[in-house]
Design a protein around this motif. Structure first.
Motif, PDB file in Angstrom:
ATOM      1  N   VAL A 163       0.853  -1.197   0.000  1.00 32.96           N
ATOM      2  CA  VAL A 163       0.000   0.000   0.000  1.00 32.96           C
ATOM      3  C   VAL A 163       0.889   1.247   0.000  1.00 32.96           C
ATOM      4  N   ILE A 164       1.896   1.220   0.846  1.00 37.53           N
ATOM      5  CA  ILE A 164       2.800   2.378   0.949  1.00 37.53           C
ATOM      6  C   ILE A 164       3.468   2.647  -0.405  1.00 37.53           C
ATOM      7  N   LYS A 165       3.943   1.577  -1.045  1.00 38.96           N
ATOM      8  CA  LYS A 165       4.612   1.725  -2.348  1.00 38.96           C
ATOM      9  C   LYS A 165       3.677   2.393  -3.357  1.00 38.96           C
ATOM     10  N   LYS A 166       2.412   2.008  -3.297  1.00 38.72           N
ATOM     11  CA  LYS A 166       1.450   2.540  -4.268  1.00 38.72           C
ATOM     12  C   LYS A 166       1.199   4.035  -4.073  1.00 38.72           C
ATOM     13  N   TYR A 167       1.208   4.488  -2.812  1.00 32.56           N
ATOM     14  CA  TYR A 167       0.757   5.857  -2.549  1.00 32.56           C
ATOM     15  C   TYR A 167       1.835   6.828  -2.085  1.00 32.56           C
ATOM     16  N   GLU A 168       3.045   6.347  -1.802  1.00 31.70           N
ATOM     17  CA  GLU A 168       4.006   7.240  -1.141  1.00 31.70           C
ATOM     18  C   GLU A 168       4.449   8.417  -2.013  1.00 31.70           C
ATOM     19  N   ASN A 169       4.389   8.249  -3.318  1.00 27.88           N
ATOM     20  CA  ASN A 169       4.809   9.374  -4.144  1.00 27.88           C
ATOM     21  C   ASN A 169       3.716  10.410  -4.340  1.00 27.88           C
ATOM     22  N   GLU A 170       2.516  10.030  -3.964  1.00 31.77           N
ATOM     23  CA  GLU A 170       1.404  10.933  -4.143  1.00 31.77           C
ATOM     24  C   GLU A 170       1.054  11.656  -2.851  1.00 31.77           C
ATOM     25  N   TYR A 171       1.189  10.958  -1.745  1.00 29.91           N
ATOM     26  CA  TYR A 171       0.793  11.531  -0.464  1.00 29.91           C
ATOM     27  C   TYR A 171       1.993  11.562   0.484  1.00 29.91           C
ATOM     28  N   LEU A 172       2.384  12.785   0.800  1.00 32.17           N
ATOM     29  CA  LEU A 172       3.596  12.992   1.587  1.00 32.17           C
ATOM     30  C   LEU A 172       3.554  12.288   2.951  1.00 32.17           C
ATOM     31  N   GLU A 173       2.361  12.273   3.577  1.00 32.81           N
ATOM     32  CA  GLU A 173       2.301  11.686   4.919  1.00 32.81           C
ATOM     33  C   GLU A 173       2.628  10.193   4.886  1.00 32.81           C
ATOM     34  N   ILE A 174       2.321   9.549   3.745  1.00 35.11           N
ATOM     35  CA  ILE A 174       2.599   8.114   3.644  1.00 35.11           C
ATOM     36  C   ILE A 174       4.116   7.901   3.604  1.00 35.11           C
ATOM     37  N   LYS A 175       4.779   8.758   2.853  1.00 37.19           N
ATOM     38  CA  LYS A 175       6.243   8.642   2.761  1.00 37.19           C
ATOM     39  C   LYS A 175       6.885   8.986   4.106  1.00 37.19           C
ATOM     40  N   GLU A 176       6.469  10.124   4.664  1.00 32.72           N
ATOM     41  CA  GLU A 176       7.126  10.592   5.895  1.00 32.72           C
ATOM     42  C   GLU A 176       6.847   9.702   7.099  1.00 32.72           C
ATOM     43  N   ASN A 177       5.652   9.135   7.152  1.00 33.40           N
ATOM     44  CA  ASN A 177       5.269   8.377   8.347  1.00 33.40           C
ATOM     45  C   ASN A 177       5.280   6.868   8.132  1.00 33.40           C
ATOM     46  N   LYS A 178       6.009   6.455   7.109  1.00 31.04           N
ATOM     47  CA  LYS A 178       6.066   5.034   6.766  1.00 31.04           C
ATOM     48  C   LYS A 178       6.429   4.157   7.978  1.00 31.04           C
ATOM     49  N   ASP A 179       7.462   4.553   8.711  1.00 27.32           N
ATOM     50  CA  ASP A 179       7.902   3.724   9.840  1.00 27.32           C
ATOM     51  C   ASP A 179       6.860   3.694  10.954  1.00 27.32           C
ATOM     52  N   ILE A 180       6.219   4.855  11.156  1.00 30.96           N
ATOM     53  CA  ILE A 180       5.171   4.915  12.179  1.00 30.96           C
ATOM     54  C   ILE A 180       4.051   3.944  11.818  1.00 30.96           C
ATOM     55  N   VAL A 181       3.651   3.978  10.546  1.00 28.15           N
ATOM     56  CA  VAL A 181       2.561   3.118  10.077  1.00 28.15           C
ATOM     57  C   VAL A 181       2.912   1.639  10.299  1.00 28.15           C
ATOM     58  N   LEU A 182       4.108   1.254   9.862  1.00 26.80           N
ATOM     59  CA  LEU A 182       4.491  -0.154   9.980  1.00 26.80           C
ATOM     60  C   LEU A 182       4.524  -0.584  11.441  1.00 26.80           C
ATOM     61  N   ASN A 183       4.964   0.340  12.279  1.00 25.72           N
ATOM     62  CA  ASN A 183       5.030   0.034  13.694  1.00 25.72           C
ATOM     63  C   ASN A 183       3.655  -0.126  14.328  1.00 25.72           C
ATOM     64  N   VAL A 184       2.749   0.777  13.946  1.00 25.23           N
ATOM     65  CA  VAL A 184       1.374   0.699  14.471  1.00 25.23           C
ATOM     66  C   VAL A 184       0.778  -0.670  14.131  1.00 25.23           C
ATOM     67  N   LEU A 185       0.932  -1.077  12.870  1.00 26.85           N
ATOM     68  CA  LEU A 185       0.335  -2.340  12.430  1.00 26.85           C
ATOM     69  C   LEU A 185       0.981  -3.531  13.141  1.00 26.85           C
ATOM     70  N   LYS A 186       2.288  -3.450  13.261  1.00 21.32           N
ATOM     71  CA  LYS A 186       3.002  -4.553  13.895  1.00 21.32           C
ATOM     72  C   LYS A 186       2.586  -4.690  15.366  1.00 21.32           C
ATOM     73  N   GLU A 187       2.621  -3.566  16.085  1.00 16.32           N
ATOM     74  CA  GLU A 187       2.291  -3.590  17.517  1.00 16.32           C
ATOM     75  C   GLU A 187       0.861  -4.073  17.746  1.00 16.32           C
ATOM     76  N   GLU A 188      -0.042  -3.555  16.936  1.00 12.78           N
ATOM     77  CA  GLU A 188      -1.444  -3.926  17.134  1.00 12.78           C
ATOM     78  C   GLU A 188      -1.647  -5.407  16.829  1.00 12.78           C
ATOM     79  N   SER A 189      -0.926  -5.917  15.848  1.00  6.79           N
ATOM     80  CA  SER A 189      -1.144  -7.329  15.542  1.00  6.79           C
ATOM     81  C   SER A 189      -0.479  -8.214  16.604  1.00  6.79           C
ATOM     82  N   ILE A 190       0.636  -7.768  17.155  1.00  7.11           N
ATOM     83  CA  ILE A 190       1.234  -8.553  18.253  1.00  7.11           C
ATOM     84  C   ILE A 190       0.249  -8.630  19.420  1.00  7.11           C
ATOM     85  N   LYS A 191      -0.356  -7.474  19.721  1.00  8.27           N
ATOM     86  CA  LYS A 191      -1.307  -7.403  20.829  1.00  8.27           C
ATOM     87  C   LYS A 191      -2.495  -8.339  20.609  1.00  8.27           C
ATOM     88  N   PHE A 192      -3.044  -8.284  19.400  1.00  6.43           N
ATOM     89  CA  PHE A 192      -4.265  -9.054  19.148  1.00  6.43           C
ATOM     90  C   PHE A 192      -3.972 -10.550  18.984  1.00  6.43           C
TER      91      PHE A 192
END
Ligand code: SER
Length: 582
Positions: free
Chosen positions: A326-355
């Motif tokens: 998803v990030i690859k598809k949108y990072e060149n179009e939406y700056l927040e996706i590029k800038e916050n890529k690591d935050i996003v991956l971390n959110v998903l990882k942490e939440e899935s570990i929890k669940f």
């Protein structure tokens, strides 16, 4: 063909100004969790304010719609999607709007006339049957049998309960290889709505009354992914180039084909794309049990449940792999996706570990019930699944319905409320403790943060919002939304403003009121969802008004002299100021 580019170029050539997509999480509208339509950020202008870019606008707006959550899994719905739109703010009306849409579809996109049909508003007590639109469509070549008159449920548009609204005309495309029927049947699902032109003539007020707008507007919205499916000649949005790599990744990870597993794969793809956009937004949303955070949690957990259904190893990094597509598809179009890529991956990882820790156990609860041949999930079990195993109630309902079981949702809600009140009282108690230990110096710093917040709004702009603060007896730290490093001049101006207000010895007063009233009165709130229903509002002269627990000084002269000692980046789109009182 790049649909977004074609759309924007076309409307720009017709005198429209392209405006950027607003953030997914509205910045100044606590009444909605997400932007749900291109018109949402334009509401003040649709109600009559002059737009700085003029009367003709167009854009592609990021949207999230939760009303469609239950439809996700089918071929045409998404929670996150991009909406292409054009607006006339008191400029053109039905004739131009319909003609522009028709020409774009048939002349730019070369869609055959025979594939199109439209609906128009059949009218109600306030608005006459829309013969005007119907005859414009006819004059353009749409046959009478392809024009359906529908009522308020279909052809009257309003975002939520109040605001600008009006009758609309919707355009449908026959998305099937079957021969196109001569007569348009809006109930036939092969006809897919692709564009909606709303003729906004009214404003619905909070008391339910409708007033006519002084300026008549046009608000249109076209679903990007649906039209891409039309252009790529596929009958499933998820089979377009937009989703190609994302779906392929899920196919690869699960080792299962798309055919036969469409529903789960679409849900995973959709929910992860939406989760990426929500967690990338500069608002800094994290999974939680309230508001946007809860939606994010629900989406991630539902995606995980469907990944389990597909037999994906939940302990692998599957969720990051899908998110990366998803990030690859949108990072060149939406700056927040590029800038916050690591935050996003971390959110998903942490939440899935929890669940992952509790999903298995929660599912065991379910199988116990099935073994006992129980047909109803009572409120206690539903609450245990929520509280102990982290099952959002919607997930419990979904699982139950797959097993032909019912859920006592009402009972759950009552129990949930009870629980919430208990924890609110507990945290209020905690807060009181915090206040008691708050010394004289910290109290001064606390008031200084309000002054600094107000000063930054004057120096940088009204969009500056507090993102956090931290106070010790030595200094204050203040985080705020801002897209640039402050210049020395800006820092000096903010400092001077605060010191002037201190010198003016403004009164600091507190009043208690319902949260809604506080927000309506324009009180600044940092995180609306964190407040109780009744809040304290601190007012400093006519300089600042904020919802806040306190404590504060009584007069600003108590603060002494305010000095900024550091200004730095905190995170993407957020700056941090450290300051002292001397
Ligand atoms: N506001 C209308 C919609 O969302 C048209 O843009 O459908």
């Amino acid at each position: 063909m790049n649909l977004k580019k074609e759309f924007i170029n076309y409307f720009v050539s017709l005198g429209h100004k392209e405006i950027p997509s607003s953030p997914l999480i509205p910045e100044n509208d606590p009444s909605v969790l997400f932007n749900t339509a291109g018109m949402q950020p334009l509401i003040p202008y649709l109600l009559g304010k002059d737009h700085p870019e003029g009367k003709r606008l167009c854009d592609a707006q990021k949207c999230v719609r939760l009303t469609d959550l239950d439809s996700i899994g089918d071929k045409t719905h998404h929670t996150f999607f991009e909406m292409l739109g054009n607006w006339s703010l008191g400029d053109y009306f039905k004739k131009e709007s319909i003609t522009y849409s028709f020409n774009f579809l048939t002349k730019v996109l070369n869609i055959p006339l025979d594939k199109l049909a439209v609906t128009v508003f059949k009218g109600n007590a306030n608005i006459p049957r829309d013969e005007v639109s119907a005859s414009i469509w006819e004059s353009l070549g749409i046959a009478k049998e392809r024009i359906a008159y529908l009522g308020e449920d279909d052809n009257f548009w309003i975002a939520g309960e109040t605001g600008p609204c009006g009758g609309d005309t919707e355009i449908f495309y026959f998305r099937s290889n079957d021969a196109t029927p001569k007569v348009f049947d809006p109930k036939d699902e092969r006809w897919v709505e692709i564009w909606n032109n709303v003729f906004m003539e009214f404003n619905k007020k909070e008391d339910g009354t409708i007033e006519e707008l002084t300026r008549k507007n046009v608000d249109t919205g076209m679903g990007l992914e649906r039209v891409v499916a039309v252009l790529e000649n596929v009958d499933d949005n998820y089979q377009t180039s937009i989703w190609h790599n994302i779906i392929n990744k899920i196919v690869e990870i699960s080792g299962k084909p798309y055919q036969g597993n469409e529903e789960s794969m679409r849900i995973i793809a959709d929910h992860i794309r939406t989760s990426v956009f929500i967690s990338a937004d500069y608002a800094g949303i994290k999974p939680s049990n309230t508001d946007q955070g809860y939606i994010l949690r629900r989406l991630i957990r539902r995606a995980i449940r469907h990944a389990k259904k597909l037999g994906i190893d939940l302990n692998s990094d599957w969720i990051e792999q899908v998110a990366l597509e998803v990030i690859k598809k949108y990072e060149n179009e939406y700056l927040e996706i590029k800038e916050n890529k690591d935050i996003v991956l971390n959110v998903l990882k942490e939440e899935s570990i929890k669940f992952n820790r509790t999903l298995e156990k929660g599912l065991k609860e379910f199988s116990k019930l099935v073994q006992k041949d129980q047909k109803v999930i009572d409120k206690d079990i539903a609450f245990k699944l929520y509280d102990t195993y982290g099952f959002p109630i919607e997930l419990t309902i979904e699982l139950a319905s797959e097993l032909n079981m019912q859920v006592d949702v009402e009972g759950f809600n009552a129990k949930f409320k009870e629980h919430q009140e208990l924890s609110r009282t507990a945290s209020a108690g905690k807060f009181k403790g915090g206040l008691a230990s708050s010394g004289e110096v910290e109290t001064k710093y606390h008031t200084a943060t309000h002054l600094l917040n107000a000063a930054l709004k004057q120096v940088i702009g009204p969009d500056v919002h507090q993102k956090g603060s931290n106070i010790t007896s030595e200094r204050m730290r203040f985080d705020f939304s801002c897209d640039h490093k402050l210049s020395d001049e800006e820092k000096k101006q903010a400092e001077d403003l605060v010191n002037n207000w201190i010198k003016e010895d403004l009164d600091v007063t507190m009043s208690t009121m319902p949260k809604e009233e506080a927000l309506k009165s324009g009180a600044e709130a940092m995180f609306v969802e964190k407040y109780a229903d009744i809040v304290n509002v601190y007012t400093i002269g006519n300089v600042s008004k904020e919802i806040c627990g306190g404590p504060h000084v009584k007069h600003t002269s108590e603060l002494g002299h305010f000095k900024i000692i550091k200004e730095e980046a905190s995170s993407a789109g957020v700056r941090r100021i450290k300051a002292i009182l001397e």
